[in-house]
Design a protein around this motif. Structure first.
Motif, PDB file in Angstrom:
ATOM      1  N   ARG A 244      -7.580  -4.544  -6.136  1.00 51.40           N
ATOM      2  CA  ARG A 244      -7.054  -3.671  -7.320  1.00 51.40           C
ATOM      3  C   ARG A 244      -5.692  -3.732  -7.508  1.00 51.40           C
ATOM      4  O   ARG A 244      -4.908  -4.165  -6.660  1.00 51.40           O
ATOM      5  CB  ARG A 244      -7.305  -2.204  -6.976  1.00 51.40           C
ATOM      6  CG  ARG A 244      -6.818  -1.441  -5.995  1.00 51.40           C
ATOM      7  CD  ARG A 244      -7.009  -0.072  -5.768  1.00 51.40           C
ATOM      8  NE  ARG A 244      -6.190   0.433  -4.826  1.00 51.40           N
ATOM      9  CZ  ARG A 244      -6.240   1.950  -4.199  1.00 51.40           C
ATOM     10  NH1 ARG A 244      -7.401   2.561  -4.655  1.00 51.40           N
ATOM     11  NH2 ARG A 244      -5.496   2.145  -3.298  1.00 51.40           N
ATOM     12  N   GLN A 245      -5.186  -3.590  -8.716  1.00 52.05           N
ATOM     13  CA  GLN A 245      -3.747  -3.392  -8.973  1.00 52.05           C
ATOM     14  C   GLN A 245      -2.900  -2.391  -8.432  1.00 52.05           C
ATOM     15  O   GLN A 245      -3.338  -1.332  -8.138  1.00 52.05           O
ATOM     16  CB  GLN A 245      -3.470  -3.355 -10.583  1.00 52.05           C
ATOM     17  CG  GLN A 245      -4.105  -4.431 -11.326  1.00 52.05           C
ATOM     18  CD  GLN A 245      -3.337  -5.750 -11.155  1.00 52.05           C
ATOM     19  OE1 GLN A 245      -2.122  -5.771 -10.956  1.00 52.05           O
ATOM     20  NE2 GLN A 245      -4.122  -6.695 -10.920  1.00 52.05           N
ATOM     21  N   SER A 246      -1.683  -2.716  -7.946  1.00 50.13           N
ATOM     22  CA  SER A 246      -0.894  -1.551  -7.050  1.00 50.13           C
ATOM     23  C   SER A 246       0.387  -1.701  -7.726  1.00 50.13           C
ATOM     24  O   SER A 246       1.078  -2.838  -7.920  1.00 50.13           O
ATOM     25  CB  SER A 246      -0.952  -2.066  -5.747  1.00 50.13           C
ATOM     26  OG  SER A 246       0.200  -1.328  -4.935  1.00 50.13           O
ATOM     27  N   SER A 247       1.073  -0.597  -7.827  1.00 52.56           N
ATOM     28  CA  SER A 247       2.636  -0.654  -8.295  1.00 52.56           C
ATOM     29  C   SER A 247       3.646  -0.152  -7.154  1.00 52.56           C
ATOM     30  O   SER A 247       4.708   0.050  -7.473  1.00 52.56           O
ATOM     31  CB  SER A 247       2.705   0.505  -9.404  1.00 52.56           C
ATOM     32  OG  SER A 247       2.298   1.778  -9.073  1.00 52.56           O
ATOM     33  N   LYS A 248       3.293  -0.195  -6.128  1.00 48.01           N
ATOM     34  CA  LYS A 248       3.963   0.077  -4.913  1.00 48.01           C
ATOM     35  C   LYS A 248       5.235  -0.909  -4.826  1.00 48.01           C
ATOM     36  O   LYS A 248       5.025  -1.866  -4.816  1.00 48.01           O
ATOM     37  CB  LYS A 248       3.510   0.256  -3.592  1.00 48.01           C
ATOM     38  CG  LYS A 248       2.127   1.431  -3.560  1.00 48.01           C
ATOM     39  CD  LYS A 248       1.379   1.457  -2.363  1.00 48.01           C
ATOM     40  CE  LYS A 248       0.787   2.688  -2.190  1.00 48.01           C
ATOM     41  NZ  LYS A 248      -0.423   2.736  -0.974  1.00 48.01           N
ATOM     42  N   LYS A 249       6.416  -0.316  -4.191  1.00 52.00           N
ATOM     43  CA  LYS A 249       7.502  -1.252  -4.005  1.00 52.00           C
ATOM     44  C   LYS A 249       8.237  -0.907  -2.689  1.00 52.00           C
ATOM     45  O   LYS A 249       7.809   0.129  -2.007  1.00 52.00           O
ATOM     46  CB  LYS A 249       8.495  -1.083  -5.119  1.00 52.00           C
ATOM     47  CG  LYS A 249       8.118  -1.577  -6.500  1.00 52.00           C
ATOM     48  CD  LYS A 249       9.014  -1.609  -7.645  1.00 52.00           C
ATOM     49  CE  LYS A 249       8.432  -2.068  -9.042  1.00 52.00           C
ATOM     50  NZ  LYS A 249       9.591  -2.011  -9.703  1.00 52.00           N
ATOM     51  N   GLY A 250       8.938  -1.937  -2.326  1.00 51.34           N
ATOM     52  CA  GLY A 250       9.842  -1.462  -1.030  1.00 51.34           C
ATOM     53  C   GLY A 250       8.866  -1.439   0.231  1.00 51.34           C
ATOM     54  O   GLY A 250       8.123  -2.199   0.520  1.00 51.34           O
TER      55      GLY A 250
END
Length: 750
Positions: A244-250
């Motif tokens: 699935r798509q994820s927008s997490k960063k760092g």
């Protein structure tokens, strides 16, 4: 239908043969067998009757044997309905063998033959389609963002339980015994209809690729797990791997990445059966291990924080799973030592942080180039010392008619034609951009009065400073010229400063100084490589930018080396184009000497030299400009033109005139007044002009030039080589060569 017809024929034959008395009675009354005169029975042909009986018996046996075909068809359908795929395979194989044995009977009726061929070919397709359905809808389910596997499935109307391991072992041994699809296998080659045969072949190829070699599973996992914005999850008791798509960063994104790697490996090791685990280990293992290391190195600043011990532990756990997975492969070997060494070596984490800082600068530079504002030019003042005299000298070239040239009505008729084509102006690139503080005396080169009416005697009239004035002006500098630079130099300074500052903020005791210096050199190299892509037509602008950068920060030694190489590379690449064009024009002059085309020189060579070499080099600063222009003109005059002419075995009278005109045109269009103070430039042009002058002359006139000292720039061997090339072997030529050697105190080689 075929079976009914066979039964009817068999019954009729048996009924006829059983009535022997009736047969004899019919034979006695047969008119053919009765003697017309005596009305007595003729002699019966027993051999013919027996032969006929044998034929009928053979047909009876064949038709009786054909009765097995319907039974084999029924057997195949029953096995396929019960999902007995191996038995279906062998039933179909037996049926094909029977049909080959009965080929002569079937060929007697075209309709029967086509009917049987179509029906049995469809049985092949039914069998292969059933295999595909079991694999695609039963064991494996592959979507755009998920892959699911079941080791046991209930399939068909009767919900028959099928085991994946047994099913695959049987299918591979029957259809792909050598690990690939054999096009000569009976399952394909025995089929009659070409279209249906290709359908079966394509379907089996797909099964082999997608479900035996697992390309579909491999491609899906690779495309999803290595995507920047994708996350891998396990569902349905670990039977389904979903992305699935994820927008997490760092920090959160790195944790998610480790979790995704772990979920994929868990699916491979716990869900997939051992035979497929080996295949997937070889196809996915190297990529996953490589991406794991890249991710850890890219996030070194996160994973090596003291509070993130759990991330290192999780990375080591994934490393252990990879080691276990590699044990299933005979091809891929992984011992996990690189990651273990990374975590145990205290220097490596620090070096990785330096690498991360370097990557951050490159990312920022890419964003900088994405904006077009960086191309805005800023005017700056850059003082630059010059070499030699600061007083400009001028080379003036004149053309006069000459009566001593062979077969030419006037001196340079081609020059007049060239003027009509817009080439009447000489290239005059003034590379001195400052006013002069001193004046110099002018002196003219002495020429022999006997050659005063020759164009080439006055073609070289150079005004130069005398030695005393040159010594006075030596070491002077130009007034600081104005130059324009883009926003790139200041951006590079910012990036390098950021790299230095962030590295120095690290623990100095742990920072490897050699690694730091090496990475700064790498940073400078990569910046230069990225910048070169954005300077194509205006390549000289990058050179100016880099010179300004080095003035602002002379400590960037790698940039100094790269800038020098960049200028040389651009010059060499253009020299190669010039060389090709010159060779093309010389070939044209040689092949069509009576009426040659000058299009290469006028339309390509001269414009290219002026627009792509002379004018750009005039912008790079006087010292570099003078050096490169002098080097290029030496290459053009000597390596390109003179050396190629000397490669000729013989030069005809007409071609001598053509070559002279070619040299005249190139000579006139490559004059650079700003280089008159350079001895190499003056001597190269004078020597080039003399070659163009003597090419169409007679031997006597050339010797007069020699006696007058006009060939002082030529070695003895060079001069003799030209004499031999231009004139045939005669006593006059021999005497001329003897004079040359004698005057120059050289010995004649036998």
């Amino acid at each position: 239908m075929a079976s009914t017809r066979l039964d009817s024929a068999s019954d009729r034959i048996e009924k006829i043969l059983a009535d022997r008395n009736g047969i004899l009675h019919q034979l006695e009354d047969d008119p053919v067998l009765i003697n017309d005169e005596l009305r007595e029975p003729s002699k019966i042909d027993t051999d013919a009757i027996l032969k006929r009986e044998m034929g009928l018996s053979r047909e009876l046996r064949e038709y009786t044997a054909l009765k097995t075909v319907p039974s084999l068809v029924l057997e195949f359908k029953t096995n396929l309905h019960l999902l007995e795929f191996e038995n279906s395979f062998y039933s179909l194989q037996t049926l094909r063998k029977k049909l080959r044995d009965f080929s002569e009977i079937l060929s007697q009726s075209y309709g029967l033959q086509r009917s049987v061929a179509t029906y049995v070919d469809n049985m092949h397709l039914d069998l292969v389609n059933s295999l595909y359905s079991i694999l695609n809808d039963g064991f494996w389910k592959i979507g755009s963002d998920f892959v699911s596997f079941q080791e046991k499935v209930a399939f068909g109307n009767d919900r028959v339980d099928i085991d994946y391991v047994d099913f695959m072992a049987s299918m591979v041994s029957l259809y792909f015994p050598q690990g690939h699809l054999d096009p000569k296998s009976w399952i394909i080659s025995d089929m009659i209809l070409g279209t249906m045969q290709e359908t079966v072949r394509a379907k089996l190829d797909f099964i082999l690729k997608e479900y035996v070699k697992l390309s579909g599973v491999t491609n899906l996992i690779k495309s999803c797990i290595f995507a920047q914005s994708s996350e891998a999850l396990l569902e349905d008791n670990n039977k389904t791997l979903k992305f699935r798509q994820s927008s997490k960063k760092g920090d959160e994104k790195f944790k998610e990445t480790l979790s995704s790697f772990k979920n994929v490996l868990q699916f491979l090791t716990e869900t997939v059966v051992s035979q497929d685990k080996k295949i997937l280990a070889e196809r996915l293992g190297p990529s996953i291990s490589t991406e794991l290391m890249k991710s850890i190195k890219a996030n070194a600043s996160i994973i090596f924080r003291p509070e993130n011990t759990h991330l290192r532990d999780e990375s080591l756990a994934i490393n252990l799973i990879l080691k276990d997975l590699s044990e299933n492969s005979d091809i891929w070997s992984y011992n996990g030592s690189e990651l273990e060494r990374l975590f145990s070596n205290s220097d490596i984490p620090t070096n990785l942080q330096v690498d991360k800082i370097l990557q951050d600068q490159l990312t920022e530079l890419r964003a900088f180039f994405a904006s077009k504002n960086w191309r805005i030019l800023t005017t700056i003042t850059a003082a630059e010392p010059t070499k030699g005299s600061s007083k400009k000298t001028t080379v003036r070239t004149k053309r006069f008619s000459s009566s001593s040239k062979r077969s030419i009505a006037d001196d340079w008729t081609w020059e007049e034609e060239a003027e009509d084509n817009g080439w009447d102006e000489h290239v005059d690139l003034d590379l001195d951009e400052a006013d002069e503080d001193t004046s110099s005396r002018k002196s003219k080169k002495e020429t022999n009065s006997e050659a005063a009416d020759d164009a080439w005697d006055e073609a070289w009239d150079v005004d130069i400073d005398d030695e005393e004035e040159q010594e006075k002006s030596c070491g002077s500098t130009d007034t600081a010229p104005e130059r324009k630079v883009s926003q790139l130099p200041m951006k590079i300074i910012q990036l390098v400063d950021n790299f230095r500052r962030r590295c120095h903020e690290m623990d100095h005791a742990k920072l490897d100084k050699n690694h730091y210096r090496y990475k700064q050199s790498v940073l400078e190299t990569l910046i230069m490589a990225m910048a070169e892509r954005h300077f194509k037509e205006d390549w000289w602008q990058l050179f100016l930018d880099m010179k300004y950068l080095l003035q602002k920060d002379p400590s960037l030694s790698r940039f100094k080396e790269l800038t020098h190489n960049y200028l040389e590379l651009n010059l060499k690449s253009r020299e190669a184009i010039v060389y090709k064009l010159v060779c093309g024009q010389l070939d044209e002059l040689s092949e069509n000497e009576m009426d040659p085309s000058w299009a290469i020189t006028i339309d390509q060579l001269i414009p290219f030299i002026q627009n792509q070499i002379l004018k750009p080099l005039a912008r790079v600063g006087k010292i570099d400009s003078d050096r490169c222009l002098t080097s290029f003109l030496k290459f053009l005059y000597n390596d390109c033109i003179t050396d190629n002419i000397l490669q000729c075995k013989i030069i005809s009278e007409r071609n001598s005139e053509n070559l002279s005109e070619f040299i005249s045109l190139v000579y006139s269009k490559t004059e650079i007044s700003g280089l008159n103070g350079h001895t190499d430039y003056r001597e190269n042009r004078e020597k080039f002009a003399i070659i163009g002058k003597f090419l169409p002359l007679h031997l006597k006139e050339i010797m007069e030039m020699f006696y007058n000292g006009d060939f002082y720039l030529f070695t003895t061997d060079e001069l003799v080589q030209w004499i031999v090339l231009l004139f045939a072997e005669t006593p006059l030529r021999r005497n001329a060569i003897d004079d040359i050697y004698e005057i120059r105190n050289a010995n004649i080689d036998g």
